[in-house]
Structure formats: C-alpha cells, structure tokens
Write a protein that holds these residues in place. Structure first.
Motif, PDB file in Angstrom:
ATOM      1  N   SER A  67       0.702  -1.270  -0.066  1.00  0.00           N
ATOM      2  CA  SER A  67       0.000  -0.135   0.163  1.00  0.00           C
ATOM      3  C   SER A  67       0.840   1.180   0.005  1.00  0.00           C
ATOM      4  N   ILE A  68       2.038   1.208   0.816  1.00  0.00           N
ATOM      5  CA  ILE A  68       2.737   2.395   0.748  1.00  0.00           C
ATOM      6  C   ILE A  68       3.514   2.651  -0.535  1.00  0.00           C
ATOM      7  N   LEU A  69       3.807   1.682  -1.202  1.00  0.00           N
ATOM      8  CA  LEU A  69       4.262   1.681  -2.604  1.00  0.00           C
ATOM      9  C   LEU A  69       3.570   2.050  -3.366  1.00  0.00           C
ATOM     10  N   ALA A  70       2.388   1.641  -3.421  1.00  0.00           N
ATOM     11  CA  ALA A  70       1.318   2.363  -4.135  1.00  0.00           C
ATOM     12  C   ALA A  70       1.026   3.650  -4.306  1.00  0.00           C
ATOM     13  N   GLY A  71       1.044   4.096  -2.998  1.00  0.00           N
ATOM     14  CA  GLY A  71       0.803   5.683  -2.897  1.00  0.00           C
ATOM     15  C   GLY A  71       2.054   6.168  -3.385  1.00  0.00           C
ATOM     16  N   ALA A  72       3.302   5.728  -3.284  1.00  0.00           N
ATOM     17  CA  ALA A  72       4.351   6.485  -3.754  1.00  0.00           C
ATOM     18  C   ALA A  72       4.246   6.489  -5.306  1.00  0.00           C
ATOM     19  N   LEU A  73       3.775   5.335  -6.027  1.00  0.00           N
ATOM     20  CA  LEU A  73       3.475   5.326  -7.420  1.00  0.00           C
ATOM     21  C   LEU A  73       2.566   6.397  -7.806  1.00  0.00           C
ATOM     22  N   ALA A  74       1.405   6.383  -7.149  1.00  0.00           N
ATOM     23  CA  ALA A  74       0.479   7.405  -7.467  1.00  0.00           C
ATOM     24  C   ALA A  74       0.946   8.902  -7.336  1.00  0.00           C
ATOM     25  N   TYR A  75       1.850   9.305  -6.323  1.00  0.00           N
ATOM     26  CA  TYR A  75       2.475  10.432  -6.367  1.00  0.00           C
ATOM     27  C   TYR A  75       3.234  10.849  -7.671  1.00  0.00           C
ATOM     28  N   ARG A  76       3.979   9.751  -8.246  1.00  0.00           N
ATOM     29  CA  ARG A  76       4.743   9.939  -9.206  1.00  0.00           C
ATOM     30  C   ARG A  76       4.208   9.929 -10.620  1.00  0.00           C
ATOM     31  N   LEU A  77       2.768   9.195 -10.552  1.00  0.00           N
ATOM     32  CA  LEU A  77       2.156   9.038 -11.600  1.00  0.00           C
ATOM     33  C   LEU A  77       1.410  10.482 -11.924  1.00  0.00           C
ATOM     34  N   PHE A  78       1.195  10.994 -10.818  1.00  0.00           N
ATOM     35  CA  PHE A  78       0.388  12.453 -11.021  1.00  0.00           C
ATOM     36  C   PHE A  78       1.335  13.597 -11.248  1.00  0.00           C
ATOM     37  N   LEU A  79       2.629  13.321 -11.090  1.00  0.00           N
ATOM     38  CA  LEU A  79       3.723  14.230 -11.726  1.00  0.00           C
ATOM     39  C   LEU A  79       3.831  13.871 -12.950  1.00  0.00           C
ATOM     40  N   PHE A  80       3.588  12.769 -13.360  1.00  0.00           N
ATOM     41  CA  PHE A  80       3.668  12.432 -14.832  1.00  0.00           C
ATOM     42  C   PHE A  80       2.572  12.996 -15.679  1.00  0.00           C
ATOM     43  N   PHE A  81       1.291  12.999 -15.272  1.00  0.00           N
ATOM     44  CA  PHE A  81       0.253  13.555 -15.913  1.00  0.00           C
ATOM     45  C   PHE A  81       0.113  15.025 -16.056  1.00  0.00           C
ATOM     46  N   LEU A  82       0.878  15.644 -15.014  1.00  0.00           N
ATOM     47  CA  LEU A  82       1.078  17.084 -15.167  1.00  0.00           C
ATOM     48  C   LEU A  82       1.198  17.625 -16.421  1.00  0.00           C
ATOM     49  N   PRO A  83       2.687  17.151 -16.630  1.00  0.00           N
ATOM     50  CA  PRO A  83       3.333  17.821 -17.971  1.00  0.00           C
ATOM     51  C   PRO A  83       2.636  17.268 -19.189  1.00  0.00           C
ATOM     52  N   LEU A  84       2.278  15.879 -18.968  1.00  0.00           N
ATOM     53  CA  LEU A  84       1.393  15.396 -20.135  1.00  0.00           C
ATOM     54  C   LEU A  84       0.313  16.162 -20.352  1.00  0.00           C
ATOM     55  N   GLY A  85      -0.588  16.645 -19.262  1.00  0.00           N
ATOM     56  CA  GLY A  85      -1.756  17.600 -19.523  1.00  0.00           C
ATOM     57  C   GLY A  85      -1.589  18.907 -20.137  1.00  0.00           C
ATOM     58  N   PHE A  86      -0.009  19.360 -19.839  1.00  0.00           N
ATOM     59  CA  PHE A  86       0.214  20.659 -20.465  1.00  0.00           C
ATOM     60  C   PHE A  86       0.576  20.578 -21.901  1.00  0.00           C
ATOM     61  N   PHE A  87       1.227  19.264 -22.135  1.00  0.00           N
ATOM     62  CA  PHE A  87       1.447  19.064 -23.477  1.00  0.00           C
ATOM     63  C   PHE A  87       0.160  18.738 -24.558  1.00  0.00           C
ATOM     64  N   LEU A  88      -0.735  18.155 -23.590  1.00  0.00           N
ATOM     65  CA  LEU A  88      -2.080  18.063 -24.680  1.00  0.00           C
ATOM     66  C   LEU A  88      -2.749  19.425 -24.686  1.00  0.00           C
ATOM     67  N   ILE A  89      -2.662  20.356 -23.696  1.00  0.00           N
ATOM     68  CA  ILE A  89      -3.292  21.679 -23.674  1.00  0.00           C
ATOM     69  C   ILE A  89      -2.699  22.506 -24.932  1.00  0.00           C
ATOM     70  N   ALA A  90      -1.298  22.176 -25.246  1.00  0.00           N
ATOM     71  CA  ALA A  90      -0.645  22.981 -26.310  1.00  0.00           C
ATOM     72  C   ALA A  90      -0.904  22.479 -27.659  1.00  0.00           C
TER      73      ALA A  90
END
Length: 299
Positions: A53-76
C-alpha cells in the motif's frame, strides 16, 4: 457480587482468543492441502512484507507528476490535433489517457489555447518525470523480486518503458473512442484491448528487475495488469467521473484532485500486485522444481 462480571469478561476474552487460534490452525491446515489458498496467502504476505500500500501511494504521487506535464502538452497540442481530425478538443481529450478525469480537465482547459513554448517545455519535463516514474516502478519490482531497492540501471530499459507508457495511452484512447454496448463485438474488443495492455506490460516487465526469471513467469502479472487497467478505466469513467461532475460545485478542485489521486492509487496498486504475484508464483515454481530435483537425486 461486584467481581461477578470480571470472570465472565475474562472467560469471554479467553474463549475469543482460543477461537482465533483455532481458526488460524484450521487455515494453516487447509493451506497445506490447497495450493491455490496457500499461494494466495503467500501473495498477501509478500505484499505486506514489501509494503504494497505504501509503494502504491508512492507510485500514485509519481503518476500524478507524470500526468501534469502530459496535460500541459495536450493543452498545447489539442487545438492542432482537433483541426487535423475535425473533432472538438474536449472530445479528443476525453479519449486519451488512462485517467479520464485528468484528460477531462485538459480538454476543458485546452479551449483557451497555449503556445508552442509550453509544448516544448512540457516535453522536457515529461521526459524527466518519465525517468523518475521508471525508477520508481523498477524499485517496486526489485523489492518484490529480490528484496532490494537497488534496481539495475539501463538506458534501453527506460526507452522501452517510455514506449510502453505511450502504447498504453494509445490503447486506452482507442477504447474511449467506442461507445459501450452490450454486444459480443464490444466484449471481444475489450478482450483484445485488455490482451494488448497485458502484452505491453509483459514487454515492459522484461526490462524491469525480475530475478532472471523466464518470460513465462511474468504472464500472470501481465494478465492481472491488462484486466485491471480496463477495470480502472471503467471505474474512472462510470463512477468517479459521474461523482466528480455531480460534486463539482460542492468540492471544486479539491474533489477533482481527490478523485484523480484515488484512480492513480488503484493503478499503483495494480503495478505492485502484478510484480508481487509474479515473484510469488515464480518462487513457488522454483521451490517445486528444487524439491523434484532433490527427490530425483536421492533416488
């Protein structure tokens, strides 16, 4: 009597403890006779040992960081893609990505437009966070397989990981382009896309730490990942998406962020579970082979 209740309470407590111990012994006896139950408990124990569960939470945080720049790229880029395809940016964004809530926010924001500099900067940041995500996933596999947090470094592994992420986004995007229908064709489509996701994850897993196990030992986790990712997609689209729309005015950005993090946590749980299941079943298989070899030597 004033102490009359105390012996009764102690007796009930002792009886409950005895029942618990008896249940535990019964489960242990059943485990020895039922390989499937024994394997299930080993998976749970290994998951608890590595802190699933702790590892899954850490992965969720890194996935969130991954989707942020992906979102900005899609916006552009969505405006340009929309002109090429003749569709609305919101419709494109809704079908791209694993987490529909993220892409929905991107689709709404993309109507405002962005410059080419945003796309260039987001690509650079996206490359960095993809490397960070790859390192985190590799650590999860190293812990599950080898009980160590020092994964082997490989530039080729990072490239394959990035290509695998892109292939998953495209596959989920294809699924979003079809309207759900209770037909045999749609069921076959789901099965095919689930198989594609599983095959992609199998290829990615081969470049992640797996204790030199053969590729066949990675199949159970790939099946779980492919089927589970489809379930997460359905969960996003038909439950979290509806709840987020209904509670937008009540909870606003906080509600959206909470829904996104919950979905990302489920994906992180899938990644951890696939590695733990593969490692557990592979260890059991090696143990059986060693027992057979020892028995053959004794004979």
């Amino acid at each position: 009597m004033s102490d009359g209740s105390k012996p009764g309470t102690l007796q009930r407590l002792k009886h409950a403890i005895d029942q618990t111990q008896e249940l535990r012994l019964r489960i242990e006896r059943t485990r020895t006779r039922t390989p499937l139950l024994d394997a299930s408990f080993e998976v749970i124990e290994r998951d608890s040992h590595v802190g699933g569960s702790i590892l899954a939470g850490a992965l969720a945080y890194r996935l969130f960081l991954f989707f942020l720049p992906l979102g900005f790229f899609l916006i552009a880029m969505l405006g340009l893609v929309a002109r090429w395809t003749g569709t609305k940016p919101h419709g494109i964004a809704k079908n791209i990505g694993v987490v529909s809530l993220v892409t929905r926010e991107v689709g709404e924001t993309s109507q405002k437009g962005s410059g080419v500099w945003v796309a260039l900067v987001s690509i650079v940041v996206l490359a960095y966070v993809t490397t960070v995500l790859h390192r985190a996933v590799a650590v999860v596999h190293a812990l599950a397989w080898e009980n160590t947090a020092l994964p082997a470094k490989s530039g080729r592994s990072r490239k394959i990981f990035a290509l695998g992420i892109a292939a998953q986004l495209v596959t989920i995007g294809l699924l979003g382009g079809f309207r759900p229908e209770a037909t045999l064709e749609y069921v076959l489509l789901l099965a095919a896309l689930g198989a594609v996701l599983g095959i992609v994850w199998l290829g990615m897993s081969l470049r992640l730490p797996h204790a030199a196990a053969p590729w066949t030992d990675l199949i159970p986790g790939a099946i779980l990942y492919g089927a589970g990712l489809l379930c997460v997609r359905a969960f996003d689209r038909y439950l979290l998406g509806v709840l987020q729309e209904q509670r937008r005015n009540s909870y606003g950005t906080l509600g959206t962020a909470s829904a996104i993090l919950l979905s990302l946590f489920l994906i992180g749980r899938l990644v951890v579970a696939s590695a733990v299941i593969n490692a557990t079943l592979s260890a059991r298989r090696r143990g059986r082979n060693e027992e057979l070899s020892a028995a053959g030597t004794d004979v």
